[in-house]
Design a protein around this motif. Structure first.
Motif, PDB file in Angstrom:
ATOM      1  N   GLU A 234       5.248   8.853  -2.389  1.00 20.86           N
ATOM      2  CA  GLU A 234       5.359   8.112  -3.654  1.00 20.86           C
ATOM      3  C   GLU A 234       4.245   7.076  -3.781  1.00 20.86           C
ATOM      4  N   GLU A 235       3.966   6.359  -2.689  1.00 24.69           N
ATOM      5  CA  GLU A 235       2.900   5.356  -2.723  1.00 24.69           C
ATOM      6  C   GLU A 235       1.553   6.019  -3.005  1.00 24.69           C
ATOM      7  N   MET A 236       1.280   7.134  -2.348  1.00 21.73           N
ATOM      8  CA  MET A 236      -0.008   7.811  -2.513  1.00 21.73           C
ATOM      9  C   MET A 236      -0.151   8.422  -3.899  1.00 21.73           C
ATOM     10  N   ASP A 237       0.921   8.985  -4.416  1.00 21.07           N
ATOM     11  CA  ASP A 237       0.854   9.568  -5.762  1.00 21.07           C
ATOM     12  C   ASP A 237       0.572   8.499  -6.804  1.00 21.07           C
ATOM     13  N   GLN A 238       1.123   7.318  -6.575  1.00 23.49           N
ATOM     14  CA  GLN A 238       0.924   6.225  -7.519  1.00 23.49           C
ATOM     15  C   GLN A 238      -0.512   5.693  -7.449  1.00 23.49           C
TER      16      GLN A 238
ATOM     17  N   ASN B 209      -4.822  14.829  -8.040  1.00 19.74           N
ATOM     18  CA  ASN B 209      -5.977  15.623  -8.460  1.00 19.74           C
ATOM     19  C   ASN B 209      -7.164  15.527  -7.509  1.00 19.74           C
ATOM     20  N   ARG B 210      -7.057  14.667  -6.514  1.00 19.22           N
ATOM     21  CA  ARG B 210      -8.140  14.543  -5.544  1.00 19.22           C
ATOM     22  C   ARG B 210      -7.571  14.199  -4.174  1.00 19.22           C
ATOM     23  N   ARG B 211      -8.418  14.328  -3.159  1.00 20.71           N
ATOM     24  CA  ARG B 211      -8.027  13.951  -1.805  1.00 20.71           C
ATOM     25  C   ARG B 211      -8.072  12.434  -1.624  1.00 20.71           C
ATOM     26  N   LEU B 212      -7.344  11.971  -0.633  1.00 21.60           N
ATOM     27  CA  LEU B 212      -7.424  10.568  -0.241  1.00 21.60           C
ATOM     28  C   LEU B 212      -8.825  10.255   0.281  1.00 21.60           C
ATOM     29  N   GLU B 213      -9.356   9.104  -0.075  1.00 18.33           N
ATOM     30  CA  GLU B 213     -10.639   8.638   0.442  1.00 18.33           C
ATOM     31  C   GLU B 213     -10.405   7.390   1.297  1.00 18.33           C
ATOM     32  N   GLU B 214     -11.331   7.137   2.207  1.00 16.59           N
ATOM     33  CA  GLU B 214     -11.138   5.992   3.101  1.00 16.59           C
ATOM     34  C   GLU B 214     -11.018   4.685   2.342  1.00 16.59           C
ATOM     35  N   SER B 215     -11.681   4.570   1.204  1.00 17.34           N
ATOM     36  CA  SER B 215     -11.603   3.343   0.405  1.00 17.34           C
ATOM     37  C   SER B 215     -10.212   3.128  -0.193  1.00 17.34           C
ATOM     38  N   ASP B 216      -9.377   4.191  -0.216  1.00 16.02           N
ATOM     39  CA  ASP B 216      -8.015   4.061  -0.753  1.00 16.02           C
ATOM     40  C   ASP B 216      -7.088   3.337   0.224  1.00 16.02           C
ATOM     41  N   ILE B 217      -7.412   3.366   1.509  1.00 16.46           N
ATOM     42  CA  ILE B 217      -6.452   2.941   2.537  1.00 16.46           C
ATOM     43  C   ILE B 217      -6.014   1.491   2.352  1.00 16.46           C
TER      44      ILE B 217
ATOM     45  N   LYS C 118      -5.420   0.013  -0.200  1.00 21.43           N
ATOM     46  CA  LYS C 118      -4.447  -0.075  -1.294  1.00 21.43           C
ATOM     47  C   LYS C 118      -3.148   0.656  -0.940  1.00 21.43           C
ATOM     48  N   LEU C 119      -3.001   1.064   0.327  1.00 22.36           N
ATOM     49  CA  LEU C 119      -1.829   1.822   0.768  1.00 22.36           C
ATOM     50  C   LEU C 119      -1.124   1.075   1.908  1.00 22.36           C
ATOM     51  N   PRO C 120      -0.452  -0.035   1.608  1.00 24.67           N
ATOM     52  CA  PRO C 120       0.169  -0.839   2.675  1.00 24.67           C
ATOM     53  C   PRO C 120       1.245  -0.099   3.457  1.00 24.67           C
ATOM     54  N   TYR C 121       1.949   0.823   2.802  1.00 26.75           N
ATOM     55  CA  TYR C 121       3.008   1.535   3.536  1.00 26.75           C
ATOM     56  C   TYR C 121       2.403   2.502   4.557  1.00 26.75           C
ATOM     57  N   LEU C 122       1.302   3.148   4.203  1.00 29.12           N
ATOM     58  CA  LEU C 122       0.606   4.011   5.167  1.00 29.12           C
ATOM     59  C   LEU C 122       0.144   3.186   6.364  1.00 29.12           C
ATOM     60  N   GLN C 123      -0.443   2.018   6.100  1.00 30.74           N
ATOM     61  CA  GLN C 123      -0.892   1.158   7.184  1.00 30.74           C
ATOM     62  C   GLN C 123       0.288   0.719   8.055  1.00 30.74           C
ATOM     63  N   ALA C 124       1.433   0.487   7.429  1.00 27.75           N
ATOM     64  CA  ALA C 124       2.629   0.097   8.182  1.00 27.75           C
ATOM     65  C   ALA C 124       3.115   1.231   9.074  1.00 27.75           C
ATOM     66  N   ILE C 125       3.038   2.466   8.567  1.00 34.68           N
ATOM     67  CA  ILE C 125       3.416   3.633   9.381  1.00 34.68           C
ATOM     68  C   ILE C 125       2.527   3.710  10.626  1.00 34.68           C
ATOM     69  N   CYS C 126       1.239   3.496  10.429  1.00 38.15           N
ATOM     70  CA  CYS C 126       0.305   3.555  11.560  1.00 38.15           C
ATOM     71  C   CYS C 126       0.614   2.464  12.584  1.00 38.15           C
ATOM     72  N   LYS C 127       0.868   1.249  12.115  1.00 36.78           N
ATOM     73  CA  LYS C 127       1.201   0.149  13.037  1.00 36.78           C
ATOM     74  C   LYS C 127       2.486   0.446  13.798  1.00 36.78           C
ATOM     75  N   GLU C 128       3.474   1.004  13.084  1.00 35.50           N
ATOM     76  CA  GLU C 128       4.739   1.319  13.746  1.00 35.50           C
ATOM     77  C   GLU C 128       4.546   2.396  14.808  1.00 35.50           C
TER      78      GLU C 128
ATOM     79  N   LEU D 143      -4.277  10.703   9.201  1.00 38.17           N
ATOM     80  CA  LEU D 143      -2.838  10.757   8.910  1.00 38.17           C
ATOM     81  C   LEU D 143      -2.599  10.654   7.407  1.00 38.17           C
ATOM     82  N   GLY D 144      -3.285   9.728   6.749  1.00 34.64           N
ATOM     83  CA  GLY D 144      -3.121   9.581   5.303  1.00 34.64           C
ATOM     84  C   GLY D 144      -3.454  10.855   4.558  1.00 34.64           C
ATOM     85  N   THR D 145      -4.538  11.520   4.957  1.00 35.75           N
ATOM     86  CA  THR D 145      -4.940  12.772   4.305  1.00 35.75           C
ATOM     87  C   THR D 145      -3.902  13.867   4.522  1.00 35.75           C
ATOM     88  N   LEU D 146      -3.388  13.983   5.739  1.00 34.11           N
ATOM     89  CA  LEU D 146      -2.404  15.029   6.038  1.00 34.11           C
ATOM     90  C   LEU D 146      -1.105  14.799   5.266  1.00 34.11           C
TER      91      LEU D 146
END
Length: 508
Positions: free
Chosen positions: A332-336, A341-349, A351-361, A460-463
């Motif tokens: 949901e966070e990534m879709d928002q 229509n495109r792949r995740l780019e490193e510059s998006d990360i 803006k994705l605090p929940y993804l970063q939280a998953i990585c920290k966890e 991980l974000g891309t997958l």
């Protein structure tokens, strides 16, 4: 006769005075020297070695509950101190960092790392500084990572294309094999200027098996390391395996090295990392890198660069398969933020605090090196009122710190939300917050810390963004650990993926 009696009386008096003074001096020294940290008594001759079992990080964590955050174990003829809390880790890796800046001698350094001619096991000194400087400037540092952003983008594109093909064939994706193939090619492009594996198959899988074997064998508590007098017997057969594995790695690295030298003219004006290292073999302190040093550095970069990051990503995906609500929230966070229509780019990360939280966890619950690489004290010192003798080995139980209920609420749960607000929101895994030190801390912090975080977050974000994930029909998720220098899943994760983005997003 009288003279003999006199002499005997004088000798007896001198002996009594010597014994009394020796006892008094010993008592005074004993009172002035703090005690060793508490710890298990262990067995005769072998000490605490048998108490560690097959999962030393778990056994040591359990012992720490009884003996405390700073624990001393007699390991054969050697002493080992274990830090199991953030404060204890800070005392060793920050306050006493310089005193614990070297590695102890061990079979892994001798038989795998070209007799400690690499960066990981080298003594803290000019050669280590030169290897680290060159690696940071041209591969692992912030500017260098930016320079090879496109390499990561392209190789990740190849990987998700292969996953789409597996999806169409309704075949499960074996996550660690896929990750090792992609990461080895990323690193190969930076170091050697070309991909090391053209296709995923037996050759790349053999390399992955070699890396896992290296990390596993290097993580063993080898009896010969702690009782040097019997090292020649190789009672566990560990050193025999290391020597065989070293021959295989050396043949691979020698082939890479020779092929690279033969094609140097093709890269004029566009040097890769190995070209730069070869051109800067000397430093201002008179240190010169040998061919062996350079091969040992390549071994570090390829093995640590692939295995540690891939294990974190694999554990993250496994936790999301176990907790589908986490995967749903990440989608949901990534879709928002990104859309479909495109792949995740490193510059998006950012803006994705929940993804970063998953990585920290994941870094917290499944640190890639559960027991930080060992260090050794150059001088005697004191920690928490305890005496630490010279030449004492140090292990920091990063795994135990991540599961300490005094530090983390419900530590056995996988809860990324704990990093989104409150006291944990600003915790960072780069070695300054000792509650979360997956890469260690201090002078000997993992040289690839920045690269590891970038690879984990981006891959991980891309997958997650690119695919829906599920287990093959009838397969149960196994979350058991396999101990080694890097903490592997005992059963590699195999999953079914299905594309969730527009078809054009998967075009390289």
């Amino acid at each position: 006769m009288a003279l003999d009696t006199f002499l005997l009386r004088e000798l007896a008096a001198a002996a009594v005075l010597f014994l009394i003074s020796h006892y008094l001096i010993h008592s005074l020294l004993k009172k002035s020297t703090p005690p060793l940290p508490p710890g298990p008594k262990g067995w005769p001759f072998v000490g605490a070695l048998p108490l560690l079992g097959t999962m030393p990080h778990v056994a040591l964590a359990q012992m720490a509950k009884k003996y405390g955050p700073v624990m001393y174990l007699k390991m054969g003829t050697c002493g080992m101190v274990v830090a199991s809390t953030p404060d204890a880790a800070r005392a060793f890796l920050k306050t006493l960092d310089l005193n614990f800046s070297n590695r102890p001698p061990n079979a892994g350094a001798t038989h795998l790392a070209y007799n400690a001619q690499d960066m990981v096991f080298a003594d803290y000194g000019p050669r280590w500084k030169l290897l680290r400087k060159l690696s940071n400037l041209h591969m692992l540092g912030g500017k260098a990572l930016e320079d090879w952003t496109q390499v990561r983008t392209v190789e990740l594109g190849h990987m998700i294309q292969a996953m789409c093909e597996a999806s169409r064939a309704k075949e499960p994706v074996v996550v660690p094999e896929m990750l090792t193939y992609a990461m080895a090619n990323m690193i190969g492009k930076v170091i050697l200027g070309h991909r090391v594996f053209v296709t995923q198959g037996s050759e790349s899988n053999e390399f992955k098996d070699m890396v896992v074997e290296l990390m596993t064998s290097a993580g063993y508590f080898n009896i010969g390391d702690f009782i040097p007098s019997i090292a020649w017997m190789d009672l566990q057969g560990i050193e025999r395996g290391m020597k065989k594995l070293h021959k295989r790695f050396d043949a691979l690295l020698t082939k890479m090295f020779e092929e690279h030298m033969a094609t140097a003219h093709e890269r004029k004006g566009n040097p890769d990392l190995l070209d730069i290292v070869m051109a800067n073999r000397d430093n201002s302190e008179g240190e010169r890198l040998t061919t062996t040093n350079i091969k040992a550095l390549l071994l570090n970069l390829f093995s640590a660069g692939t295995d540690t990051s891939s294990s974190i990503i694999e554990w993250s995906l496994a936790e999301m398969l176990k907790n589908p609500s986490i995967l749903k929230r990440a989608h949901e966070e990534m879709d928002q933020v990104i859309g479909r229509n495109r792949r995740l780019e490193e510059s998006d990360i950012k803006k994705l605090p929940y993804l970063q939280a998953i990585c920290k966890e994941s870094f917290r619950k499944h640190p890639s090196t559960p027991l930080n690489l060992p260090r050794v004290s150059s001088q005697a010192c004191q920690v928490n009122g305890y005496y630490i003798p010279k030449d004492t080995r140090l292990s920091v139980n990063i795994w135990a710190i991540g599961r300490d209920p005094e530090v983390w609420e419900n530590p056995l749960d996988f809860t990324p939300e704990r990093f989104l607000s409150g006291k944990n929101a600003k915790i960072d895994p780069r070695g300054n917050d000792f509650e979360l030190i997956p890469f260690g801390a201090g002078r000997r912090i993992c040289a690839g810390t920045r690269m590891g975080i970038v690879l984990v977050e981006y891959i991980l974000g891309t997958l997650v963004h690119s695919f829906d994930w599920s287990l093959p029909h009838g397969v149960k998720l196994n979350m058991d650990e396999a101990f080694g220098l890097a903490l592997q899943k005992a059963v590699p994760l195999a999953a079914i993926v299905s594309p969730r983005l527009a078809p054009t997003a998967y075009v390289v």
